[in-house]
Design an enzyme around this catalytic site. Sequence first.
Site, PDB file in Angstrom:
ATOM      1  CG  HIS A  95      26.298 117.476  63.245  1.00  0.00           C
ATOM      2  ND1 HIS A  95      26.348 118.835  63.413  1.00  0.00           N
ATOM      3  CD2 HIS A  95      26.438 117.251  61.918  1.00  0.00           C
ATOM      4  CE1 HIS A  95      26.524 119.406  62.238  1.00  0.00           C
ATOM      5  NE2 HIS A  95      26.577 118.473  61.309  1.00  0.00           N
ATOM      6  CE  LYS A 104      34.027 122.612  57.590  1.00  0.00           C
ATOM      7  NZ  LYS A 104      33.155 121.829  56.740  1.00  0.00           N
ATOM      8  N   GLY A 108      17.930 125.821  57.657  1.00  0.00           N
ATOM      9  CA  GLY A 108      17.493 125.608  56.278  1.00  0.00           C
ATOM     10  C   GLY A 108      16.797 124.304  56.009  1.00  0.00           C
ATOM     11  CB  CYS A 117      28.586 125.044  60.831  1.00  0.00           C
ATOM     12  SG  CYS A 117      28.780 124.189  59.254  1.00  0.00           S
ATOM     13  CD  GLU A 126      18.017 123.769  52.312  1.00  0.00           C
ATOM     14  OE1 GLU A 126      18.899 122.901  52.125  1.00  0.00           O
ATOM     15  OE2 GLU A 126      18.234 124.815  52.932  1.00  0.00           O
ATOM     16  CB  CYS A 166      24.261 122.650  61.228  1.00  0.00           C
ATOM     17  SG  CYS A 166      25.086 122.649  59.615  1.00  0.00           S
ATOM     18  CG  ASP A 194      23.511 128.615  54.389  1.00  0.00           C
ATOM     19  OD1 ASP A 194      23.224 129.602  55.080  1.00  0.00           O
ATOM     20  OD2 ASP A 194      22.792 127.602  54.318  1.00  0.00           O
ATOM     21  CD  GLU A 234      29.744 124.737  66.995  1.00  0.00           C
ATOM     22  OE1 GLU A 234      29.592 124.093  68.049  1.00  0.00           O
ATOM     23  OE2 GLU A 234      30.769 125.359  66.738  1.00  0.00           O
ATOM     24  CB  CYS A 264      29.024 110.020  52.268  1.00  0.00           C
ATOM     25  SG  CYS A 264      29.835 108.731  53.233  1.00  0.00           S
TER      26      CYS A 264
END
Length: 757
Positions: free
Chosen positions: A694, A111, A432, A643, A484, A726, A599, A665, A516
């Site tokens: 990812h 982040k 998930g 994560c 989901e 993830c 989560d 993670e 996004c």
Amino acid sequence: MLQTSNLGYPRIGQEREWKRALESYWQGDITEETLNEKMKQIRLSHLQKQLDSGIDFIPVGDFSYYDHVLDTAMMFGVIPDRFKSKQNDTLETFFSMARGSEAGQASEMTKWFDTNYHYIVPEFEASWTPQVKENTILKAYKEAKKELGIDGKPVILGPFTFLKLSKGYEPKEFSTLLGKLTPLYEQIIKELHDEGASLIQLDEPSLVTSLSQEDINQFKELYKKLTKAVPEANIFLQTYFDSVDYYSEIVSLPVKGLGLDFKHDKGKNLQYIKELGFPNDKILGVGLIDGRNIWKADLMKSVQLLEELKGLVSSERLLIQTSSSLLHVPVSLNQEVKLTKELKDGLAFADEKLVELKLLGDHFRSGSKEYSQDFQNHQKQVEQFNQSPFRKDIEAQTLAGIKTERELSFEKRKGLQEKKWNLPFLPTTTIGSFPQTKDMRQARTKWRKGELDDLKYESLINEKIEKWIDIQEKVGLDVFVHGEFERNDMVEYFGEKLEGFAVTKNGWVQSYGSRCVKPPVIYGNVNFDQPMTVKETAYAQTLTKKPVKGMLTGPVTILNWSFVRDDISNKEVTRQIAKALVEEIEALENAGIEMIQVDEPALREGLPLKAEDQQEYLSWAVESFRIATAHVLPTSQIHTHMCYCEFHDIIDSINALDADVISIETSRSHGELIQIFKTNVYEKGIGLGVYDIHSPRIPEINDMVQVIEKALEVLPAKSFWVNPDCGLKTRTEDQTIAALENMVEATKKARSLISAK
């Protein structure tokens, strides 16, 4: 004369054309040349928009093909050895570092301070040769001048923050590496100055974090060297997201100006200026227009603050700015035709914030005490919005009658749960979501437009659930998820169903790379309306004898990944969300779903940047999670997931959540997170993500076995779960199945190896 400045503009484009260009290139649908052409068109259109808005200092160099921190690493050749074979192809190297490739595992992603933007973590290695591979900031500056006649304001991630955000070195090596970076920045700055840049912005948001005196001494020495090396250059030192604690030392540096955030500083920056003054030879950048939230600015309050500052700093040395880059807000309100007028009148996205800057600048430049009609209209909308019913009569939530403790301790619950679930050693599961394929996205769009009826849409969702339950059976997972498929996003989905939320049509912001998200808007009191996840999960459970996890997003993550009302505290909003989730979890249990994942990937990212503010946040964040989950049966197993964060400083709070199983993670951090558990005992269930979802790269079986074995050196085998790091919605079906098959095989191999010991 008082002027205006923007700190950065969203990259993605009003129609997410940036995202589409990138993904077309990655899929091989367009060439590198076409990608570059499209990116140039987008980049120039953003500059033109700011020019048309009348902004005096327009940022250049803030545009990126992926991430500005990765751009900086590439500019200085900070490229891990595993990608060196690809260095002749700069773009391929760039995307390999971001996404992974056959050349190697992607660089770590985490982040950006306390936002929901993710940056690629630069990796310094002993083989690094200090160099400026290409002055990309200069290239951007020259392009803006040539194509649009803009004398832009170059924006560069400052050396101190760049190094603080990097990895691959010991703390004692920080000073040495900073010394190696300094001449590279000197070269960048000199070349920009020689080309004619009148103001060069160096972003140093690390200055608002809790730093040591040694850090500040190094920072001061760094900027004295930079300004001495290029004395004629006008370096503008920019901070944001909070206040600058070492104000007197920073403001004394020989730079041209200092930019401060007056929206998220809790009033401290103004207090410092009042008490300690501001040098009469520097420009003060006044961050007044909120770069992180979407509420319309109260321009009268901004005028009052500026008038107060004018009594302390001469007006010709004031620069009206956004509080941070507008990267964190959507592009434009133009397409938000479904929002109520009452709510829309209270909002401002990036383009509207440029208008707010201009309104403030025009007012002060006019020299009149009267306000323009546009200014008055804007202010009238703000005042009407603040008088709206949903902004009034807010009663603080109390904890009276609300459970915050599980009926039994984890030690007592554990045996009951083991007997109930009867899972194998090293149980396997996923986080998930499964791939959101084109056909499902198209069906959702048609359903939203009324072109597909509810029955047909539900039937398509059920078909996907059936397909992926069957796939999970064949792959051999131990605990299933429903996939989901009905959800567009893990927060927006709940925003559509809870009272007090609104969702936008085109309010997209960049999360990482081309990913996004569309954060919902929390504008009023949050309340439960009706079950949100029960139907799909319960249906999935009818298709298998294996347990199917209920999947919810936790209260803190819903808060941190939404645009949140600013008239009550975040603590109060989070409690409201938690109480709403209590009713959802009860509905899941009543439907027979007793393994429930709540989560909280954003719990760590919301941690305040100042150490002295962190414990209070963690206290109410943990409390909110426990409010949501404490009422369940002892045999019900609560999972949570986090994560891409640094966890070492909140491990006690993670434990205090009292979740039965937590997954976090470790794949991109190359297992470094495992080291935390060498000194921190964690006895609850834990899943350390064994591969990076990812990246399109299919993980090797032996690589995952090594991750498992390394983890079991510090964690009890009976508590360990195996999972990806993830959710899998961004991967293709083929990639997902192949990766999960390898993960299950790796688990079988690990079980055999451990049993043989």
